[in-house]
Scaffold this active site. Structure first.
Site, short mmCIF file in Angstrom:
data_model
loop_
_atom_site.label_atom_id
_atom_site.label_comp_id
_atom_site.label_asym_id
_atom_site.label_seq_id
_atom_site.Cartn_x
_atom_site.Cartn_y
_atom_site.Cartn_z
N ASP A 2 0.80 -1.30 -0.10
CA ASP A 2 0.11 0.11 0.00
C ASP A 2 0.95 1.47 -0.21
O ASP A 2 1.86 1.35 0.58
CB ASP A 2 -1.07 -0.08 1.30
CG ASP A 2 -2.09 0.88 1.07
OD1 ASP A 2 -2.37 1.40 -0.16
OD2 ASP A 2 -2.72 1.32 2.08
N ASN A 4 1.30 3.41 -2.86
CA ASN A 4 1.81 3.74 -4.22
C ASN A 4 1.29 5.21 -4.59
O ASN A 4 2.25 5.81 -5.11
CB ASN A 4 1.42 2.89 -5.43
CG ASN A 4 2.05 1.42 -5.36
OD1 ASN A 4 2.95 1.14 -4.44
ND2 ASN A 4 1.63 0.54 -6.05
N HIS A 19 2.68 3.15 -8.97
CA HIS A 19 2.48 1.78 -9.37
C HIS A 19 3.42 1.17 -10.14
O HIS A 19 3.86 -0.14 -9.53
CB HIS A 19 0.97 1.49 -10.12
CG HIS A 19 -0.19 2.07 -9.39
ND1 HIS A 19 -0.45 1.68 -8.06
CD2 HIS A 19 -1.16 2.71 -9.73
CE1 HIS A 19 -1.51 2.23 -7.69
NE2 HIS A 19 -2.05 2.81 -8.74
N LEU A 113 11.35 -20.16 -3.89
CA LEU A 113 10.36 -19.28 -3.17
C LEU A 113 9.34 -19.40 -3.99
O LEU A 113 8.90 -19.53 -5.35
CB LEU A 113 11.02 -17.94 -3.45
CG LEU A 113 10.00 -16.87 -3.07
CD1 LEU A 113 9.62 -16.78 -1.51
CD2 LEU A 113 10.31 -15.38 -3.56
N SER A 175 -7.82 -5.10 5.91
CA SER A 175 -8.28 -5.01 4.63
C SER A 175 -8.71 -6.28 3.83
O SER A 175 -8.74 -6.25 2.55
CB SER A 175 -7.59 -3.91 3.68
OG SER A 175 -7.44 -2.89 4.29
C1 IPE Z 1 -1.42 0.14 -3.34
O1 IPE Z 1 -1.12 1.54 -3.47
C2 IPE Z 1 -1.58 -0.53 -4.95
C3 IPE Z 1 -3.01 -0.91 -5.05
C4 IPE Z 1 -3.83 -1.08 -4.26
C5 IPE Z 1 -3.06 -1.27 -6.49
P1 IPE Z 1 -2.49 2.42 -3.35
O2 IPE Z 1 -2.96 2.90 -4.95
O3 IPE Z 1 -3.61 2.03 -2.76
O4 IPE Z 1 -1.80 3.89 -2.97
P2 IPE Z 1 -2.37 5.07 -1.99
O5 IPE Z 1 -2.76 4.11 -0.66
O6 IPE Z 1 -3.47 5.54 -2.65
O7 IPE Z 1 -1.33 5.85 -1.65
MG MG Z 2 -3.94 2.46 -0.75
#
Ligand code: IPE
Ligand code: MG
Length: 227
Positions: A2, A4, A19, A113, A175
Site C-alpha cells: 500500500d 503507491n 504503481h 520461493l 483489509s
Molecule cells: C497500493 O497503492 C496499490 C494498489 C492497491 C493497486 P495505492 O494505490 O493504494 O496507494 P495509496 O494508498 O493511494 O497511496
Molecule cells: Mg491504498
C-alpha cells in the site's frame, strides 16, 4: 503493498508512476526473500474492492499486471520461483487469464520461493468460494465439516500459515487479506510507502518478528518448559 498513489503524489507525479515504482519494489523484495531463505511470499496486488477506482487507474493496473507477467516470467522461472495467482480471475480479460495460467504452469515444479500474487482477491470471497467448492464435491459435508475438510479448498490450501504479515503505507487494517490464514500471524505495520519499501525495511520487519513470542494460546512458562 500500500502507498503507491501517495508516494507519487508527494513527488507531484501521477498515481500510476507510483504503481510503476511499486513493481520495482516487488522485484527488490522478491530477490531479498530468496536470499534470506523465505519460502513463501504472498503479496496483495489488487483487491476485489479496487475495481471501484477510476476506470483509467484500473485499466492501467491491469496492463501493468499483464506487462509484468510478460517481462518477468522468464527470470522468475530461471530463479526457481514458483508463481501462483490467487483471487477470482474470471473477471480478467481472456488474454490476462491465459498469461496467468501459462506462468503458473511454467513455474509449477520450481522448488525455491513460492511467490503468490493476490489479484481480485478478498479473504471473505476465499472462504465462501472454498465452502462452495467443497460442498460441490462433497455434498454430504453440508451438515457438518471440519477445518481440515475445508483446508484444501482455500486458495492457500497447500501453503503453511503465514508467520509474518507486513502492511506498508501507514494504515492499520487487514483489509480483507487472507482472513482465515492470518489467525495466528504476527502483524507488522509500517508508515513506509510501498515504493520506498526496500531490503532494509524488510529486514527491520523480520527483526521485529524475531523478537516476538508466539504462544498459540499457551503461556510463556509452558513454552519455556518445552525447550
Ligand atoms: C497500493 O497503492 C496499490 C494498489 C492497491 C493497486 P495505492 O494505490 O493504494 O496507494 P495509496 O494508498 O493511494 O497511496
Ligand atoms: Mg491504498
Amino acid at each position: 503493498m500500500d502507498g503507491n498513489g501517495r508516494w507519487a503524489k508527494r513527488r507531484l507525479m501521477p498515481r500510476i508512476m507510483g504503481h510503476q515504482r511499486g513493481v520495482e519494489s516487488l522485484r527488490v523484495i522478491v530477490k531479498a526473500c530468496r536470499e534470506l531463505g523465505v519460502k513463501y511470499l504472498t503479496v496483495f496486488a489488487f483487491s476485489s474492492e479496487n475495481w471501484r477506482r477510476p476506470p483509467d487507474e484500473v485499466s492501467f493496473l491491469m496492463s501493468l499486471f499483464m506487462k509484468m507477467l510478460e517481462r518477468e516470467v522468464a527470470s522468475i522461472h530461471e530463479n526457481n520461483i514458483r508463481l501462483k495467482i490467487i483471487g477470482n480471475r474470471s473477471f480478467f480479460d481472456e488474454k490476462l487469464q491465459r498469461a496467468i495460467s501459462d506462468a503458473e504452469a511454467l513455474t509449477a515444479n520450481n522448488t525455491g520461493l513460492t511467490l503468490t500474487i493476490a489479484a481480485n482477491y478478498g479473504g471473505r470471497w476465499d472462504v465462501m468460494h472454498a465452502v462452495q467448492q467443497m460442498l460441490k464435491e462433497h455434498p454430504g459435508l453440508a451438515t457438518s465439516f471440519t477445518e481440515s475438510d475445508l483446508q484444501p479448498y482455500l486458495s492457500m490450501g497447500d501453503a503453511p500459515e503465514p508467520d509474518l504479515f507486513i502492511r506498508t503505507g501507514g494504515e492499520k487494517r487487514i483489509s480483507n487479506f487472507m482472513l482465515w490464514q492470518l489467525a495466528y500471524t504476527e502483524l507488522y505495520f509500517t508508515d513506509t510507502l510501498w515504493p520506498a519499501f526496500n531490503r532494509r525495511a524488510l529486514e527491520l520487519a523480520i527483526a521485529s518478528y524475531q523478537h516476538r513470542e508466539r504462544r498459540f494460546g499457551r503461556t510463556s512458562d509452558q513454552l519455556a518448559a518445552n525447550k
